[in-house]
Write an enzyme that holds these catalytic residues in place. Structure first.
Site, short mmCIF file in Angstrom:
data_model
loop_
_atom_site.label_atom_id
_atom_site.label_comp_id
_atom_site.label_asym_id
_atom_site.label_seq_id
_atom_site.Cartn_x
_atom_site.Cartn_y
_atom_site.Cartn_z
N SER A 135 0.85 -1.19 0.00
CA SER A 135 0.00 0.00 0.00
C SER A 135 0.89 1.24 0.00
CB SER A 135 -0.86 0.02 1.27
OG SER A 135 -1.46 1.28 1.46
N TYR A 148 -0.97 -0.26 10.56
CA TYR A 148 -1.35 -0.66 9.20
C TYR A 148 -0.22 -0.30 8.23
CZ TYR A 148 -3.53 -1.06 4.67
OH TYR A 148 -3.78 -1.41 3.37
P1 NDP Z 1 -11.55 -6.03 1.11
O1 NDP Z 1 -11.92 -5.83 2.53
O2 NDP Z 1 -12.59 -5.81 0.07
O3 NDP Z 1 -10.93 -7.50 0.91
C1 NDP Z 1 -10.06 -8.06 1.86
C2 NDP Z 1 -9.96 -9.54 1.63
O4 NDP Z 1 -9.05 -10.08 2.60
C3 NDP Z 1 -11.28 -10.27 1.80
O5 NDP Z 1 -11.43 -11.23 0.77
C4 NDP Z 1 -11.14 -10.97 3.13
O6 NDP Z 1 -11.83 -12.22 3.16
C5 NDP Z 1 -9.63 -11.23 3.19
N1 NDP Z 1 -9.19 -11.43 4.55
C6 NDP Z 1 -9.05 -10.50 5.54
N2 NDP Z 1 -8.71 -11.09 6.69
C7 NDP Z 1 -8.61 -12.42 6.43
C8 NDP Z 1 -8.31 -13.55 7.23
N3 NDP Z 1 -8.01 -13.45 8.55
N4 NDP Z 1 -8.33 -14.78 6.65
C9 NDP Z 1 -8.64 -14.89 5.35
N5 NDP Z 1 -8.92 -13.86 4.54
C10 NDP Z 1 -8.92 -12.63 5.09
O7 NDP Z 1 -10.32 -5.06 0.87
P2 NDP Z 1 -9.37 -4.80 -0.41
O8 NDP Z 1 -9.73 -5.64 -1.56
O9 NDP Z 1 -9.30 -3.34 -0.59
O10 NDP Z 1 -7.98 -5.25 0.22
C11 NDP Z 1 -7.14 -6.21 -0.34
C12 NDP Z 1 -5.71 -5.87 0.02
O11 NDP Z 1 -5.37 -4.61 -0.55
C13 NDP Z 1 -5.45 -5.74 1.52
O12 NDP Z 1 -4.21 -6.33 1.81
C14 NDP Z 1 -5.40 -4.22 1.74
O13 NDP Z 1 -4.59 -3.88 2.83
C15 NDP Z 1 -4.77 -3.78 0.44
N6 NDP Z 1 -4.96 -2.39 0.03
C16 NDP Z 1 -6.22 -1.85 -0.07
C17 NDP Z 1 -6.37 -0.53 -0.48
C18 NDP Z 1 -7.70 0.12 -0.57
O14 NDP Z 1 -7.73 1.37 -0.56
N7 NDP Z 1 -8.80 -0.61 -0.70
C19 NDP Z 1 -5.21 0.27 -0.87
C20 NDP Z 1 -3.94 -0.40 -0.71
C21 NDP Z 1 -3.84 -1.68 -0.29
P3 NDP Z 1 -12.84 -12.69 4.32
O15 NDP Z 1 -13.31 -11.48 5.05
O16 NDP Z 1 -13.92 -13.43 3.61
O17 NDP Z 1 -12.00 -13.59 5.16
C1 8X3 Z 2 -5.01 1.59 1.91
C2 8X3 Z 2 -4.60 2.93 1.42
O1 8X3 Z 2 -4.21 5.32 2.09
O2 8X3 Z 2 -6.19 4.21 2.97
O3 8X3 Z 2 -3.91 0.77 1.97
O4 8X3 Z 2 -4.04 3.66 3.84
S1 8X3 Z 2 -4.78 4.08 2.64
#
Ligand code: NDP
Ligand code: 8X3
Length: 251
Positions: A135, A148
């Site tokens: 991120s 985070y």
């Molecule tokens: P979502 O919340 O939409 O998706 C997160 C996914 O992670 C879900 O499928 C969830 O599945 C899974 N997950 C979380 N905890 C667990 C666990 N303990 N076991 C198994 N699966 C888990 O978020 P995003 O798609 O946005 O996030 C995906 C990645 O991208 C993350 O690593 C996030 O930090 C990163 N990210 C997101 C950004 C954003 O702005 N959205 C920007 C930068 C990075 P379930 O709950 O079914 O277990």
């Molecule tokens: C998620 C992006 O800027 O919300 O990883 O932390 S931010």
């Protein structure tokens, strides 16, 4: 047929990435805790080339047993997309909950390195690719980003370290570092506050899950001799802005 193993495929980037790889004829293993979502994805993408592997990433025994249960046809993994992760809370350190911090570390760091370690032999055998979702929070600190951001800095640096260690194996490693993207991310971060999530993205035109899925697939599908080390991406309407300065006196 190539196989992509995508963690966190029940929503956001992971679900979109599963659809993107499937569109190109890859077979997919998707993980996550929400079994109903995984089953719906398998139904959508075709049960003959999509496998749902439900388990909590933080449960090492469950991970081990899920991996041991992989049918032979899904064992040769060409792409590992380390996407499962979360942010919890936006409170500054003194007010943050320690439980939230340890859960982020367990999910974003410990689980990610564990599954990577377990799948390295097959990735080396297949000269595969590892795409780690970091991120911008791992490079640019902001108030309330504390642990985070720390976990995502780890993911970035671990990716670069893996590249060094995997030198000569043909395995490619990429850290993708997105900025603001509208998924369930903020809903999770705020404990289910839909209004807060809507307010954050309102008028911004944030990145979409499909935008990131496109980048994940592009990175994975590049020729074998090309490695993207880091890919930092933001919506046009987001940029970084300076340091904060605390004034001890007003005169
Ligand atoms: P979502 O919340 O939409 O998706 C997160 C996914 O992670 C879900 O499928 C969830 O599945 C899974 N997950 C979380 N905890 C667990 C666990 N303990 N076991 C198994 N699966 C888990 O978020 P995003 O798609 O946005 O996030 C995906 C990645 O991208 C993350 O690593 C996030 O930090 C990163 N990210 C997101 C950004 C954003 O702005 N959205 C920007 C930068 C990075 P379930 O709950 O079914 O277990
Ligand atoms: C998620 C992006 O800027 O919300 O990883 O932390 S931010």
């Amino acid at each position: 047929m190539k196989t992509a193993f995508i963690t966190g495929g029940t929503s956001g980037f992971g679900a979109a990435a599963a659809r993107r790889f499937a569109k190109e004829g890859w077979q997919i293993v998707v993980t996550g805790r929400r079994t109903d979502r995984l089953e719906a994805l398998v139904k959508e993408l075709g049960g003959d080339k999509t496998l749902a592997l439900p388990f909590d990433m933080r449960d090492k025994a469950a991970m081990e047993s899920a991996l041991s249960s992989l049918p032979a046809k899904y064992r040769d993994i060409d792409a590992l997309v380390n996407n499962a992760g979360l942010a919890l809370g936006t409170a500054p350190a003194p007010q943050a909950k320690l439980d939230d911090w340890t859960r982020m570390i367990d999910t974003n760091i410990t689980s990610l390195v564990t599954i990577t370690h377990k799948l390295l032999p097959t990735l080396i055998k297949r000269k595969g690719v590892i795409v780690n979702i970091s991120s911008i929070a791992g490079s640019y600190p902001y108030p309330g980003g504390n642990v985070y951001g720390g976990t995502k800095a780890f993911v970035k640096q671990f990716s670069l370290g893996l590249r060094s260690d995997l030198h000569g194996t043909g395995v490619r490693v990429t850290s993708i570092e997105p900025g603001m993207a509208e998924t369930e991310f903020t809903l999770v971060r705020t404990g289910g506050n839909q209004a807060a999530s809507d307010a954050l993205y309102k008028g911004v035109r944030p990145l979409t899950a499909d935008d990131i899925a496109e980048m994940i697939y592009w990175v994975a599908a590049l020729p074998q001799h090309v490695n993207i080390n880091r890919l930092e991406v933001m919506p046009v309407n987001q940029s970084s802005s300076g340091f904060q300065v605390f004034r001890e006196t007003s005169d």
